[in-house]
Design a protein around this motif. Structure first.
Motif, PDB file in Angstrom:
ATOM      1  N   ASP B  85     -12.026 -18.536 -17.208  1.00  0.00           N
ATOM      2  CA  ASP B  85     -12.596 -18.806 -18.470  1.00  0.00           C
ATOM      3  C   ASP B  85     -13.437 -17.884 -19.173  1.00  0.00           C
ATOM      4  N   VAL B  86     -13.387 -17.348 -20.121  1.00  0.00           N
ATOM      5  CA  VAL B  86     -14.223 -16.302 -20.751  1.00  0.00           C
ATOM      6  C   VAL B  86     -15.734 -17.016 -20.944  1.00  0.00           C
ATOM      7  N   PHE B  87     -15.489 -18.270 -21.438  1.00  0.00           N
ATOM      8  CA  PHE B  87     -16.788 -18.984 -21.672  1.00  0.00           C
ATOM      9  C   PHE B  87     -17.764 -18.887 -20.540  1.00  0.00           C
ATOM     10  N   ASP B  88     -16.784 -19.324 -19.182  1.00  0.00           N
ATOM     11  CA  ASP B  88     -17.717 -19.330 -18.035  1.00  0.00           C
ATOM     12  C   ASP B  88     -18.160 -18.069 -17.687  1.00  0.00           C
ATOM     13  N   ILE B  89     -17.472 -17.006 -17.994  1.00  0.00           N
ATOM     14  CA  ILE B  89     -17.930 -15.701 -17.311  1.00  0.00           C
ATOM     15  C   ILE B  89     -19.209 -15.365 -17.985  1.00  0.00           C
ATOM     16  N   ILE B  90     -19.349 -15.711 -19.496  1.00  0.00           N
ATOM     17  CA  ILE B  90     -20.445 -15.447 -20.194  1.00  0.00           C
ATOM     18  C   ILE B  90     -21.574 -16.453 -19.913  1.00  0.00           C
ATOM     19  N   LYS B  91     -21.172 -17.557 -19.696  1.00  0.00           N
ATOM     20  CA  LYS B  91     -22.201 -18.645 -19.168  1.00  0.00           C
ATOM     21  C   LYS B  91     -22.736 -18.278 -17.980  1.00  0.00           C
ATOM     22  N   GLN B  92     -22.190 -17.450 -17.140  1.00  0.00           N
ATOM     23  CA  GLN B  92     -22.952 -17.038 -15.923  1.00  0.00           C
ATOM     24  C   GLN B  92     -23.528 -15.857 -15.826  1.00  0.00           C
ATOM     25  N   SER B  93     -23.093 -14.966 -16.902  1.00  0.00           N
ATOM     26  CA  SER B  93     -23.876 -13.407 -16.967  1.00  0.00           C
ATOM     27  C   SER B  93     -25.041 -13.485 -17.969  1.00  0.00           C
ATOM     28  N   ILE B  94     -24.921 -14.317 -19.094  1.00  0.00           N
ATOM     29  CA  ILE B  94     -25.916 -14.414 -20.167  1.00  0.00           C
ATOM     30  C   ILE B  94     -27.213 -14.686 -19.530  1.00  0.00           C
ATOM     31  N   PRO B  95     -27.561 -15.692 -18.514  1.00  0.00           N
ATOM     32  CA  PRO B  95     -28.859 -15.962 -17.947  1.00  0.00           C
ATOM     33  C   PRO B  95     -29.538 -14.766 -17.168  1.00  0.00           C
ATOM     34  N   LYS B  96     -28.674 -14.035 -16.409  1.00  0.00           N
ATOM     35  CA  LYS B  96     -29.114 -12.736 -15.597  1.00  0.00           C
ATOM     36  C   LYS B  96     -29.533 -11.740 -16.719  1.00  0.00           C
ATOM     37  N   THR B  97     -28.650 -11.463 -17.512  1.00  0.00           N
ATOM     38  CA  THR B  97     -28.888 -10.374 -18.648  1.00  0.00           C
ATOM     39  C   THR B  97     -30.400 -11.043 -19.382  1.00  0.00           C
ATOM     40  N   LEU B 237     -36.499  -2.796 -31.519  1.00  0.00           N
ATOM     41  CA  LEU B 237     -36.418  -2.532 -29.979  1.00  0.00           C
ATOM     42  C   LEU B 237     -35.738  -3.713 -29.415  1.00  0.00           C
ATOM     43  N   ALA B 238     -35.919  -4.875 -29.838  1.00  0.00           N
ATOM     44  CA  ALA B 238     -35.209  -6.140 -29.303  1.00  0.00           C
ATOM     45  C   ALA B 238     -33.684  -6.059 -29.442  1.00  0.00           C
ATOM     46  N   THR B 239     -33.419  -5.706 -30.475  1.00  0.00           N
ATOM     47  CA  THR B 239     -31.746  -5.501 -30.749  1.00  0.00           C
ATOM     48  C   THR B 239     -31.286  -4.388 -29.581  1.00  0.00           C
ATOM     49  N   SER B 240     -31.795  -3.513 -29.489  1.00  0.00           N
ATOM     50  CA  SER B 240     -31.522  -2.588 -28.340  1.00  0.00           C
ATOM     51  C   SER B 240     -31.625  -2.928 -26.927  1.00  0.00           C
ATOM     52  N   LEU B 241     -32.194  -4.076 -26.654  1.00  0.00           N
ATOM     53  CA  LEU B 241     -32.517  -4.757 -25.473  1.00  0.00           C
ATOM     54  C   LEU B 241     -31.191  -4.792 -24.724  1.00  0.00           C
ATOM     55  N   LEU B 242     -30.076  -5.523 -25.234  1.00  0.00           N
ATOM     56  CA  LEU B 242     -28.939  -5.830 -24.663  1.00  0.00           C
ATOM     57  C   LEU B 242     -28.230  -4.595 -24.205  1.00  0.00           C
ATOM     58  N   GLY B 243     -28.060  -3.493 -25.161  1.00  0.00           N
ATOM     59  CA  GLY B 243     -27.645  -2.165 -24.725  1.00  0.00           C
ATOM     60  C   GLY B 243     -28.112  -1.507 -23.539  1.00  0.00           C
ATOM     61  N   GLY B 244     -29.638  -1.694 -23.512  1.00  0.00           N
ATOM     62  CA  GLY B 244     -30.345  -1.014 -22.597  1.00  0.00           C
ATOM     63  C   GLY B 244     -30.270  -1.705 -21.143  1.00  0.00           C
ATOM     64  N   THR B 245     -29.842  -2.951 -21.278  1.00  0.00           N
ATOM     65  CA  THR B 245     -29.799  -3.823 -19.896  1.00  0.00           C
ATOM     66  C   THR B 245     -28.288  -3.033 -19.258  1.00  0.00           C
ATOM     67  N   VAL B 246     -27.317  -2.732 -20.119  1.00  0.00           N
ATOM     68  CA  VAL B 246     -26.143  -1.996 -19.317  1.00  0.00           C
ATOM     69  C   VAL B 246     -26.570  -1.057 -18.358  1.00  0.00           C
ATOM     70  N   LEU B 247     -27.609  -0.172 -18.827  1.00  0.00           N
ATOM     71  CA  LEU B 247     -27.818   0.868 -17.988  1.00  0.00           C
ATOM     72  C   LEU B 247     -28.632   0.457 -16.640  1.00  0.00           C
ATOM     73  N   ALA B 253     -26.974  -2.810  -9.766  1.00  0.00           N
ATOM     74  CA  ALA B 253     -26.025  -3.682  -9.424  1.00  0.00           C
ATOM     75  C   ALA B 253     -26.189  -5.263  -9.682  1.00  0.00           C
ATOM     76  N   TRP B 254     -26.867  -5.232 -10.887  1.00  0.00           N
ATOM     77  CA  TRP B 254     -27.341  -6.694 -11.445  1.00  0.00           C
ATOM     78  C   TRP B 254     -26.095  -7.226 -12.329  1.00  0.00           C
ATOM     79  N   THR B 255     -25.672  -8.274 -11.689  1.00  0.00           N
ATOM     80  CA  THR B 255     -24.224  -8.769 -12.324  1.00  0.00           C
ATOM     81  C   THR B 255     -24.471  -9.473 -13.551  1.00  0.00           C
ATOM     82  N   GLY B 256     -25.149  -8.930 -14.785  1.00  0.00           N
ATOM     83  CA  GLY B 256     -25.443  -9.603 -15.924  1.00  0.00           C
ATOM     84  C   GLY B 256     -24.145  -9.065 -16.986  1.00  0.00           C
ATOM     85  N   MET B 257     -24.624  -9.507 -18.181  1.00  0.00           N
ATOM     86  CA  MET B 257     -23.437  -9.124 -19.223  1.00  0.00           C
ATOM     87  C   MET B 257     -23.213  -7.649 -19.487  1.00  0.00           C
ATOM     88  N   GLY B 258     -24.002  -6.937 -19.123  1.00  0.00           N
ATOM     89  CA  GLY B 258     -23.845  -5.591 -19.359  1.00  0.00           C
ATOM     90  C   GLY B 258     -22.789  -4.908 -18.129  1.00  0.00           C
TER      91      GLY B 258
END
Lengths: 332, 306
Positions: B85-97, B237-247, B253-258
């Motif tokens: 379930d996509v909802f579950d994937i996101i629910k799991q990775s959001i807190p990490k990110t 800067l805050a809006t670029s936070l999520l993009g930055g976490t990808v890197l 090897a942090w399993t977040g949304m990125g």
């Protein structure tokens, strides 16, 4: 005679200008050996064109920038010998009014907060009393006390300058430095503010240092005038005598350049050309490169202030210039 | 104020809807998910079966309406890759990110703003030079390199922290530090420049002339006025936070949304990509809304227009 309220001795301010890496900085003098005296309740005008060092002089007097050389005395106390406490007292007894009232007011604070701030930080009054005095002060500068809760952007330029004046006077200072205080205002508003300054001066124990490039305005505000050129005072004296018989070619040119509504008035001398070039001063008279009357002596010997007629002039040829027929009257 | 927030919220919703529509359409024009998921050697029958399974054989407007209908009920579909379930994937990775990005951002603000203020007040002093040198360095070294240097120092050399993974809080330290350092450097430089500009304003000279104590000048006159541009900058800067976490997530090897997002885009896992972009949009819209509300609180000029 008692000590003057303000006195400067040999006041000099240079700004270092680096010409290259590791090069010794070249000094440009914004103020050079200035000796001034100002008594209580006296109003001194300081005029000159942009770059003549008049604003620097104002900041020096108020201790907002340190001099390179020379001394400043206020009520007999040398700036150099002031303790932290002494500076606090000095700040209470002096004030500054700047050119652009919008940028001279904090956009984040209400008018009332800004006017009463001085009373509060110097523990002169508590909140309630400070508020009351600020309201009274606002009325004295011709604004309704209801404006206390406004922010600067909600007022007109003239109203803002009145607020700045109210803020400057709330601590009941003995000396106020006006740095181009009316130059940014419309002519009609200028006249109102000038009238206000005259009125306030009559009511209070106040001395003015009125810095401006506007020769028409200054005449209505001051008793005495000092004309500056490249950081030096080139002519000083009673305002009426200087306007009636300007002795320095620079003063004469300045007065002649005041636009006239009357076509019969003609200039007493050709207008001077060019601009101030601060970087080019060597020895001799600083004005000689633009002076139509320069002689050899002007390049070799720097003229110092000496008494000529009713005023003091720094020009070798000061005695030679005749009294102009119309110019003084016209300027009034 | 309530009307103001309401109108901003309505606009935020419009942005969200148009982003969803735009992303949905564009994704369906950018490559065939059946081909990407099943590989180029899959039989046409298998591809057709895949399309029928995920409803990709219907027209795009029809697909969008179905998607919208489900999405409004909280059903964002399943991952093409593993059927989760996509909802579950996101629910799991959001807190990490969010753990990495929000704590890095908070630390960056707590470090960067005071450093910038001190540098501005003590301009051209040794402190100023030290702060600025550090900031320029922190800004100019790429984030992944900083991450690798940290791994080398703390995981390989000192052996005090784990180098990668996301199972314990100790795993979070290096990613947060890397990300915080980079952002703190930007914030410090901007805070310094802004404050210096404000300190040159005539009302500061006026306050000095009135004998207002230096601490009062900074706190009451300079900082409130420097806050407005600073909030703008922090918002960007805050809006670029999520993009930055990808890197950062990749390096550690942090399993977040990125990390999930990069995988989903590469595989053409449309449901996951769509939902994640929506989450990013919600994030950005929320930040912009916060910034606008802060503006209104900070700036009397905007406040009085309401």
């Amino acid at each position: 005679m008692s000590a003057p309220l303000l006195e400067t001795r040999n006041l000099t301010k240079g700004f270092g200008q680096k010409t290259g890496w590791l090069a010794k900085p070249k000094f440009l003098y914004a103020s050079s050996s200035i000796d001034l005296k100002l008594n209580s309740r006296e109003r001194l005008g300081i005029v000159g064109e942009s770059g003549s060092g008049k604003s620097t002089l104002g900041r020096l007097i108020l201790g907002l920038t340190p001099p390179t050389d020379g001394e400043i005395f206020f009520e007999g106390v040398n700036h150099k010998n002031r303790s932290t406490r002494g500076w606090k007292e000095f700040r209470v007894r002096t004030s500054l009014v700047q050119q652009n009232p919008l940028s001279a007011l904090n956009p984040q604070m209400t008018i009332g907060e800004q006017i009463s701030e001085g009373l509060l930080v110097h523990h002169i009054a508590g909140r309630a009393v400070a508020h009351e005095r600020a309201a009274k002060m606002l009325e004295q500068v011709g604004l309704p006390s209801a404006m206390m809760t406004r922010y600067p952007h909600q007022m007109s330029g003239g109203q803002r300058q009145r607020v700045v004046i109210a803020r400057a006077l709330i601590l009941d200072p003995k000396l106020v430095v006006f740095d181009e205080a009316v130059s940014a205002l419309d002519v009609s508003v200028q006249a109102q503010v000038v009238a206000l300054l005259r009125e306030l001066w009559q009511q209070r124990d106040l001395a003015y240092v009125f810095i401006t490039h506007d020769l028409r305005v200054v005449r209505h505000v001051v008793d005495r005038i000092a004309v500056m050129y490249l950081g030096r005072v080139v002519e000083t004296g009673n305002i009426d005598s200087v306007y009636e018989w300007p002795r320095h070619p620079y003063t004469r040119a300045l007065l002649a350049s005041v636009p006239s509504m009357d076509p019969t008035i003609r200039n007493i001398q050709p207008p001077i050309k060019g601009e101030l070039d601060v970087a080019k001063i060597g020895g001799g008279c600083p004005f000689r490169s633009r002076c139509p009357f320069a002689i050899e002596k002007c390049a070799t010997e720097t003229p110092v202030l000496r008494t000529v007629g009713n005023q003091q002039v720094a020009c070798h040829r000061a005695e030679e210039f005749p009294r102009p027929v119309q110019v003084g009257r016209e300027v009034a | 104020m309530a009307g103001f927030i309401l109108s901003k919220a309505a606009r935020a919703f419009a942005v969200l809807f148009s982003t969803a529509l735009f992303v949905f359409v564009v994704l369906r024009f950018s490559g065939d998910p059946a081909e990407r998921m099943l590989g180029e050697f899959a039989t046409p029958e298998a591809q057709a079966a895949f399309r029928t399974l995920w409803g990709l054989d219907k027209s795009i407007p029809e697909q969008f309406l179905i998607y919208l209908q489900h999405a409004l009920q909280g059903d964002f579909g399943k991952s093409y890759a593993d059927g989760r379930d996509v909802f579950d994937i996101i629910k799991q990775s959001i807190p990490k990110t969010l753990t990495v990005s929000v704590s890095a951002f908070v630390i960056a603000i707590l470090l960067g703003i005071p450093a910038g203020i001190v540098a501005a007040i003590r301009r051209d002093s040794a402190v100023d030079r030290l702060v600025m040198a550090t900031a320029v360095l922190g800004n100019s070294i790429p984030m992944f390199l900083v991450g690798l240097i940290f791994i080398f120092i703390f995981a390989v050399w000192l052996r005090v922290l784990p180098s990668s993974g996301s199972s314990t809080w100790r795993h979070a330290i290096l990613p947060i530090a890397t990300f915080a350092l980079y952002n703190a450097a930007s914030i410090a430089r901007f805070a310094r420049a802004t404050l210096i500009e404000v300190l040159y304003q005539p009302y500061i000279a006026a306050a000095r002339g009135d004998g207002i104590p230096p601490s009062e000048i900074i706190l009451r006159h300079a900082l409130p006025n420097a806050a407005i541009p600073l909030v703008t900058m922090l918002g960007i800067l805050a809006t670029s936070l999520l993009g930055g976490t990808v890197l950062v997530e990749t390096v550690f090897a942090w399993t977040g949304m990125g990390a999930q997002f990069v995988r989903a885009v590469g595989q053409g896992d449309l449901n996951v990509v769509q939902a994640m972009i929506l989450v990013f949009t919600v994030f950005v819209v929320t930040i912009n809304l916060t910034v606008e509300i802060l503006y209104a609180l900070l700036n009397p000029k905007i406040r009085s227009q309401k």
